[in-house]
Design an enzyme around this catalytic site. Structure first.
Site, PDB file in Angstrom:
ATOM      1  N   HIS A  48      -5.197  -3.357   5.880  1.00  0.00           N
ATOM      2  CA  HIS A  48      -4.767  -3.698   4.521  1.00  0.00           C
ATOM      3  C   HIS A  48      -5.919  -4.331   3.757  1.00  0.00           C
ATOM      4  O   HIS A  48      -5.921  -5.528   3.487  1.00  0.00           O
ATOM      5  CB  HIS A  48      -3.561  -4.643   4.566  1.00  0.00           C
ATOM      6  CG  HIS A  48      -3.230  -5.194   3.201  1.00  0.00           C
ATOM      7  ND1 HIS A  48      -2.730  -4.403   2.192  1.00  0.00           N
ATOM      8  CD2 HIS A  48      -3.380  -6.439   2.663  1.00  0.00           C
ATOM      9  CE1 HIS A  48      -2.576  -5.135   1.110  1.00  0.00           C
ATOM     10  NE2 HIS A  48      -2.964  -6.369   1.363  1.00  0.00           N
TER      11      HIS A  48
ATOM     12  N   ASP B 111       0.842  -1.210   0.000  1.00  0.00           N
ATOM     13  CA  ASP B 111       0.000   0.000   0.000  1.00  0.00           C
ATOM     14  C   ASP B 111       0.876   1.259   0.000  1.00  0.00           C
ATOM     15  O   ASP B 111       0.536   2.257  -0.636  1.00  0.00           O
ATOM     16  CB  ASP B 111      -0.913   0.005   1.237  1.00  0.00           C
ATOM     17  CG  ASP B 111      -1.743  -1.269   1.329  1.00  0.00           C
ATOM     18  OD1 ASP B 111      -2.160  -1.758   0.275  1.00  0.00           O
ATOM     19  OD2 ASP B 111      -1.943  -1.772   2.444  1.00  0.00           O
TER      20      ASP B 111
HETATM   21  P1  NAI Z   1      -0.027 -18.562  -4.717  1.00  0.00           P
HETATM   22  O1  NAI Z   1      -1.199 -19.475  -4.745  1.00  0.00           O
HETATM   23  O2  NAI Z   1       0.685 -18.297  -5.995  1.00  0.00           O
HETATM   24  O3  NAI Z   1       1.056 -19.108  -3.688  1.00  0.00           O
HETATM   25  C1  NAI Z   1       0.728 -19.501  -2.395  1.00  0.00           C
HETATM   26  C2  NAI Z   1       1.667 -20.614  -1.990  1.00  0.00           C
HETATM   27  O4  NAI Z   1       1.333 -21.001  -0.655  1.00  0.00           O
HETATM   28  C3  NAI Z   1       1.558 -21.870  -2.879  1.00  0.00           C
HETATM   29  O5  NAI Z   1       2.841 -22.270  -3.329  1.00  0.00           O
HETATM   30  C4  NAI Z   1       0.956 -22.904  -1.945  1.00  0.00           C
HETATM   31  O6  NAI Z   1       1.374 -24.231  -2.228  1.00  0.00           O
HETATM   32  C5  NAI Z   1       1.465 -22.414  -0.608  1.00  0.00           C
HETATM   33  N1  NAI Z   1       0.754 -22.946   0.538  1.00  0.00           N
HETATM   34  C6  NAI Z   1      -0.564 -23.247   0.676  1.00  0.00           C
HETATM   35  N2  NAI Z   1      -0.803 -23.768   1.891  1.00  0.00           N
HETATM   36  C7  NAI Z   1       0.386 -23.770   2.552  1.00  0.00           C
HETATM   37  C8  NAI Z   1       0.781 -24.169   3.854  1.00  0.00           C
HETATM   38  N3  NAI Z   1      -0.089 -24.689   4.732  1.00  0.00           N
HETATM   39  N4  NAI Z   1       2.086 -24.021   4.175  1.00  0.00           N
HETATM   40  C9  NAI Z   1       2.979 -23.511   3.303  1.00  0.00           C
HETATM   41  N5  NAI Z   1       2.647 -23.121   2.055  1.00  0.00           N
HETATM   42  C10 NAI Z   1       1.369 -23.244   1.696  1.00  0.00           C
HETATM   43  O7  NAI Z   1      -0.507 -17.198  -4.036  1.00  0.00           O
HETATM   44  P2  NAI Z   1       0.251 -15.786  -4.026  1.00  0.00           P
HETATM   45  O8  NAI Z   1      -0.195 -14.989  -5.187  1.00  0.00           O
HETATM   46  O9  NAI Z   1       1.687 -16.026  -3.806  1.00  0.00           O
HETATM   47  O10 NAI Z   1      -0.418 -15.103  -2.724  1.00  0.00           O
HETATM   48  C11 NAI Z   1      -0.170 -15.613  -1.425  1.00  0.00           C
HETATM   49  C12 NAI Z   1      -0.938 -14.826  -0.382  1.00  0.00           C
HETATM   50  O11 NAI Z   1      -0.487 -13.471  -0.321  1.00  0.00           O
HETATM   51  C13 NAI Z   1      -2.441 -14.734  -0.655  1.00  0.00           C
HETATM   52  O12 NAI Z   1      -3.138 -14.900   0.556  1.00  0.00           O
HETATM   53  C14 NAI Z   1      -2.618 -13.311  -1.157  1.00  0.00           C
HETATM   54  O13 NAI Z   1      -3.923 -12.820  -0.935  1.00  0.00           O
HETATM   55  C15 NAI Z   1      -1.609 -12.595  -0.300  1.00  0.00           C
HETATM   56  N6  NAI Z   1      -1.233 -11.263  -0.794  1.00  0.00           N
HETATM   57  C16 NAI Z   1      -0.957 -10.318   0.136  1.00  0.00           C
HETATM   58  C17 NAI Z   1      -0.623  -9.034  -0.215  1.00  0.00           C
HETATM   59  C18 NAI Z   1      -0.306  -8.020   0.831  1.00  0.00           C
HETATM   60  O14 NAI Z   1      -0.162  -6.842   0.473  1.00  0.00           O
HETATM   61  N7  NAI Z   1      -0.139  -8.364   2.090  1.00  0.00           N
HETATM   62  C19 NAI Z   1      -0.572  -8.644  -1.633  1.00  0.00           C
HETATM   63  C20 NAI Z   1      -0.818  -9.723  -2.547  1.00  0.00           C
HETATM   64  C21 NAI Z   1      -1.167 -10.985  -2.125  1.00  0.00           C
END
Ligand code: NAI
Length: 333
Positions: free
Chosen positions: A181, A152
């Site tokens: 957020h 942000d």
């Molecule tokens: P993604 O689906 O590409 O990657 C998530 C990874 O987490 C996958 O490799 C999956 O296998 C793994 N995973 C699932 N369960 C797990 C567990 N119990 N232990 C370890 N790994 C596990 O998703 P992406 O795009 O990387 O997003 C991840 C998170 O980040 C989402 O919740 C998204 O909403 C959040 N996010 C947060 C932002 C922020 O500003 N704080 C900005 C953008 C995304």
């Protein structure tokens, strides 16, 4: 030297974030954990980069969480599912709440003194979930738990520079973003930009509102453009690393005067409670970072009348998201 772990390292954020963390010379060990086996390949790939951090990969079903976390100094968590078009961050709660709970339990057992940086959404609720797990385990240290809201902050700089016709100057504008957020809980304090944004922006209320709205809902631009392929990953990896780098510099390398907004525990802080006019357990404020983590919470400062309105909108949503996270642990169904 620092031992870092990335949980969810095989994902869209996790992979580029791991690469960025690998470049930090202060890190001696980088441990990558995920539930999918490809994380070992990601670790092998990243391990060839010629920087000090020895990089290893761990999967869940081989007691991997324990090995990844044992003695870690800093744990960054981008594990979980991302948004698809039409979803809010709150829609992710049902899946990501359990993921963050289990990972927090692993941290409490294996590296209770680590700095914990939570990226998994909805951050407004997942940070309270981690805090409740740590409290139950007797390891909660409010100075060491951070919800990462840096994207942000990054968007506020980029989008403000664009709005005033200086798209190449994004890095010059430092703008505190407070609150939470998610949508209206994101409160960019444009009136406190350093250097100041031009008066013409503040006198054009249509333009000002459009800019605030774009910062609050900037994530939707990415979700829509990826059309079902996920949410922000590369800019999030950049932002997540930016915060981690600031924390590493302040906590382990003695750097002074490092201040960055983050979503932290504010229940003990009367000044913050007074400024926001409510007893809230979590709020993003400018945080002064140091050897113990969040050494000092800085005040929000003077808000414009429009920003006061935005604060009220934030307060209409944020307490419910915090309670939802707390109840997930305290009153499991
Ligand atoms: P993604 O689906 O590409 O990657 C998530 C990874 O987490 C996958 O490799 C999956 O296998 C793994 N995973 C699932 N369960 C797990 C567990 N119990 N232990 C370890 N790994 C596990 O998703 P992406 O795009 O990387 O997003 C991840 C998170 O980040 C989402 O919740 C998204 O909403 C959040 N996010 C947060 C932002 C922020 O500003 N704080 C900005 C953008 C995304």
């Amino acid at each position: 030297m620092v031992v870092a772990a990335v949980l969810g390292a095989a994902g869209g954020i996790g992979q580029p974030l791991s690469l960025l963390v690998k470049q930090n010379p202060a890190i001696k060990e980088l441990r990558l954990f995920d539930v999918v086996p490809v994380v070992k390949g990601v670790a092998a790939d990243v391990s060839h980069v010629d920087t000090p951090a020895v990089t290893t990969g761990y999967v869940k079903d081989e007691d991997g969480l324990k090995h990844a976390l044992k003695g870690a100094d800093i744990v960054i968590i981008p594990a979980g599912v991302p948004r698809k078009p039409g979803m809010t961050r709150d829609d992710l709660f049902n899946i990501n709440a359990g993921i963050v709970r289990d990972l927090a339990q692993g941290i409490a057992e294996n590296c209770p003194k680590a700095f914990v940086l939570i990226i998994s959404n909805p951050v407004n609720s997942t940070v309270p979930i981690a805090a409740e797990v740590f409290k139950a385990a007797g390891t909660f240290d409010p100075k060491r738990l951070f919800g990462v809201t840096t994207l942000d902050v990054v968007r506020a700089s980029t989008m403000s520079a664009q709005a005033i016709g200086k798209p190449n100057d994004a890095a010059q504008y430092t703008i505190p973003v407070v609150g939470g957020h998610s949508g209206v809980t994101i409160l960019p304090l444009l009136s406190q930009s350093k250097p100041a944004l031009p008066e013409s922006l503040f006198s054009d209320s249509v333009k000002l509102k459009a800019l605030v709205n774009r910062i609050q809902f900037g994530g939707d631009e990415v979700v829509q453009a990826k059309a079902g392929g996920g949410s922000a990953t590369l800019s999030m990896a950049y932002a997540g690393y930016k915060f981690a780098e600031q924390l590493i510099a302040a906590a382990f390398e003695g750097k002074k005067g490092v201040v960055a907004p983050s979503y932290v525990y504010v229940a003990d802080n009367k000044d913050v409670q007074k400024e926001i006019g409510q007893d809230l357990a979590f709020f993003s404020v400018p945080v002064e970072l140091g050897p113990n983590g969040a050494e000092k919470l800085h005040p929000l400062g003077q808000l414009s009348s429009y920003e006061k309105e935005l604060l009220q909108a934030c307060l209409g949503e944020l307490p419910g998201s915090i309670t939802k996270g707390v109840n997930f642990i305290q009153q499991p169904k």
